[in-house]
Design a protein around this motif. Sequence first.
Motif, PDB file in Angstrom:
ATOM      1  N   THR A   1       7.381   4.774  11.445  1.00 51.23           N
ATOM      2  CA  THR A   1       8.333   3.655  11.419  1.00 51.23           C
ATOM      3  C   THR A   1       7.961   2.647  10.340  1.00 51.23           C
ATOM      4  N   ILE A   2       6.679   2.311  10.269  1.00 50.40           N
ATOM      5  CA  ILE A   2       6.226   1.339   9.274  1.00 50.40           C
ATOM      6  C   ILE A   2       6.418   1.885   7.862  1.00 50.40           C
ATOM      7  N   VAL A   3       6.027   3.133   7.633  1.00 52.82           N
ATOM      8  CA  VAL A   3       6.196   3.732   6.307  1.00 52.82           C
ATOM      9  C   VAL A   3       7.678   3.821   5.941  1.00 52.82           C
ATOM     10  N   GLU A  53       0.832  -1.199   0.000  1.00 52.08           N
ATOM     11  CA  GLU A  53       0.000   0.000   0.000  1.00 52.08           C
ATOM     12  C   GLU A  53       0.868   1.252   0.000  1.00 52.08           C
ATOM     13  N   ASP A  54       0.288   2.363  -0.480  1.00 54.00           N
ATOM     14  CA  ASP A  54       1.084   3.590  -0.527  1.00 54.00           C
ATOM     15  C   ASP A  54       1.288   4.149   0.878  1.00 54.00           C
ATOM     16  N   HIS A  55       2.195   5.118   0.980  1.00 49.91           N
ATOM     17  CA  HIS A  55       2.619   5.615   2.292  1.00 49.91           C
ATOM     18  C   HIS A  55       1.477   6.266   3.067  1.00 49.91           C
ATOM     19  N   ASN A  56       0.559   6.943   2.361  1.00 45.46           N
ATOM     20  CA  ASN A  56      -0.540   7.597   3.066  1.00 45.46           C
ATOM     21  C   ASN A  56      -1.530   6.585   3.634  1.00 45.46           C
ATOM     22  N   GLN A  57      -1.819   5.531   2.865  1.00 47.43           N
ATOM     23  CA  GLN A  57      -2.714   4.491   3.373  1.00 47.43           C
ATOM     24  C   GLN A  57      -2.105   3.786   4.572  1.00 47.43           C
ATOM     25  N   PHE A  74       0.112   4.906   6.727  1.00 50.14           N
ATOM     26  CA  PHE A  74       0.128   5.775   7.905  1.00 50.14           C
ATOM     27  C   PHE A  74      -1.274   5.941   8.468  1.00 50.14           C
ATOM     28  N   GLY A  75      -2.246   6.222   7.585  1.00 50.17           N
ATOM     29  CA  GLY A  75      -3.610   6.443   8.041  1.00 50.17           C
ATOM     30  C   GLY A  75      -4.197   5.237   8.733  1.00 50.17           C
ATOM     31  N   LYS A  76      -3.950   4.047   8.177  1.00 50.06           N
ATOM     32  CA  LYS A  76      -4.473   2.832   8.799  1.00 50.06           C
ATOM     33  C   LYS A  76      -3.824   2.600  10.164  1.00 50.06           C
ATOM     34  N   THR A  77      -2.533   2.884  10.263  1.00 52.56           N
ATOM     35  CA  THR A  77      -1.840   2.701  11.544  1.00 52.56           C
ATOM     36  C   THR A  77      -2.450   3.591  12.620  1.00 52.56           C
ATOM     37  N   VAL A 132       1.696   7.919  15.885  1.00 54.93           N
ATOM     38  CA  VAL A 132       2.412   8.697  14.861  1.00 54.93           C
ATOM     39  C   VAL A 132       3.800   8.108  14.646  1.00 54.93           C
ATOM     40  N   LEU A 133       4.500   7.806  15.738  1.00 58.06           N
ATOM     41  CA  LEU A 133       5.829   7.209  15.637  1.00 58.06           C
ATOM     42  C   LEU A 133       5.756   5.832  14.989  1.00 58.06           C
ATOM     43  N   LEU A 134       4.745   5.046  15.361  1.00 59.74           N
ATOM     44  CA  LEU A 134       4.567   3.717  14.776  1.00 59.74           C
ATOM     45  C   LEU A 134       4.292   3.829  13.277  1.00 59.74           C
ATOM     46  N   GLY A 135       3.391   4.737  12.912  1.00 58.56           N
ATOM     47  CA  GLY A 135       3.076   4.918  11.496  1.00 58.56           C
ATOM     48  C   GLY A 135       4.289   5.335  10.697  1.00 58.56           C
TER      49      GLY A 135
END
Length: 418
Positions: free
Chosen positions: A311-313, A255-259, A261-264, A306-309
């Motif tokens: 990190t994943i991205v 998935e793209d970076h925005n998806q 982050f948003g899902k996280t 926010v930090l988790l998102g």
Amino acid sequence: MDQKWESLSKAQQQEVERQLLQYKNGVHEIIPEAELKHKLVKSISTGHPLKIKLGLDPTAPDVHIGHTVVLNKLRQFQENGHIVQLIIGDFTGKIGDPTGKSVARKQLTDEEVKRNGKTYFEQFGKVLDKEKVELHYNSSWLSSLNLEDVMHLSSKITVARLIERNDFSKRLAEKKPISLHELFYPLMQGYDSVALESDVELGGTDQQFNVLMGRHLQEHYNQEKQVVILLPLLEGLDGVEKMSKSKHNYIGIDEDHNQMFGKTMSIPDELITKYFDLITDLSLEEKERLALEIKNGALHPRDAKVLLGKTIVRMYHGIDAAELAENQFKEVFQKGALPKDIFEEEWTGEKNVSVVDLLVALNMQSSKSEARRMILNGGIRINSEKVLDVQSNVEMKDGMVLQVGKRRFIRVKVQNEK
């Protein structure tokens, strides 16, 4: 064991302990832990890397974050110099893993297995160094077994032991059929460990019966038994069900970076520490620090997400994409702005169409009933205006923006608009 341990230098002993601590982090169970330490001592004293096995039944090739729980553990072994044995079950995939199934699984064709296996390997390259992975197809040894070999293999386990499996015993109790070929699945998977002389096998907790079969068969074939490491299953975005694309509660690694982050940002607060622990590449020390700060309230759940998102991205798209995703999230969800890079979809249908039909036609909802439910729940907006009437029609205009929920946007490009 003591003699071999004593023969190691102090630095080697520290390395054994370091690796053991790393492998223990985030796992459900190591069977048995003492044997893993013994194998590490032997590996470090001889300089021979361990062979770490992961078997894949290529039935659903789209990889999500839940799959990376075991991949991250494999990467730890890989980074410590051990050999990753990735097994594509092109033979067993045609049987179908009965784990957790109330009916027999559909058997895959050769073409489906090969296509799915290739897709798996390509996606796994986002977590593992593909150049340092041994890729095997279990048809290379299972297809060569003759009937006598199969009879010999089947003599290593009793029917009673096989029926102990929860899925089999449940189906028997419910008087649902069990085909004979299904009983051979764990045997075939276990024989993979014999063929490759694996030292360690990884699997989710739902795979315990299958991975222990390798240990059982290796003993019967006079091999040193593999150690089994069971990894916990990751709950999805709903915080209840195991992460799964079919349950729509997943974060896909493609998935793209925005998806991403948003899902996280939508995961339940109680899962934040588990996600950090199981699916990020942070050091053990960082994970422990974050867990403590979240527990004692020093780190607010919103800031932790926010930090988790990020990190994943960062792991799948890079640092720049992580910053962009955070900034867009703030603009869209905290300030109410529209995203800057909305996906465009061409519309060639009627210029006046029902909103329900439009949502289904653009694949923004899977069915008309889902579309109606989303409208009634206030989850549909057109040009930032909430749609309230399930019977309403839409006058199609070039550039109009449809929004479903908090994270999905489409800009409609209308051809030949008059």
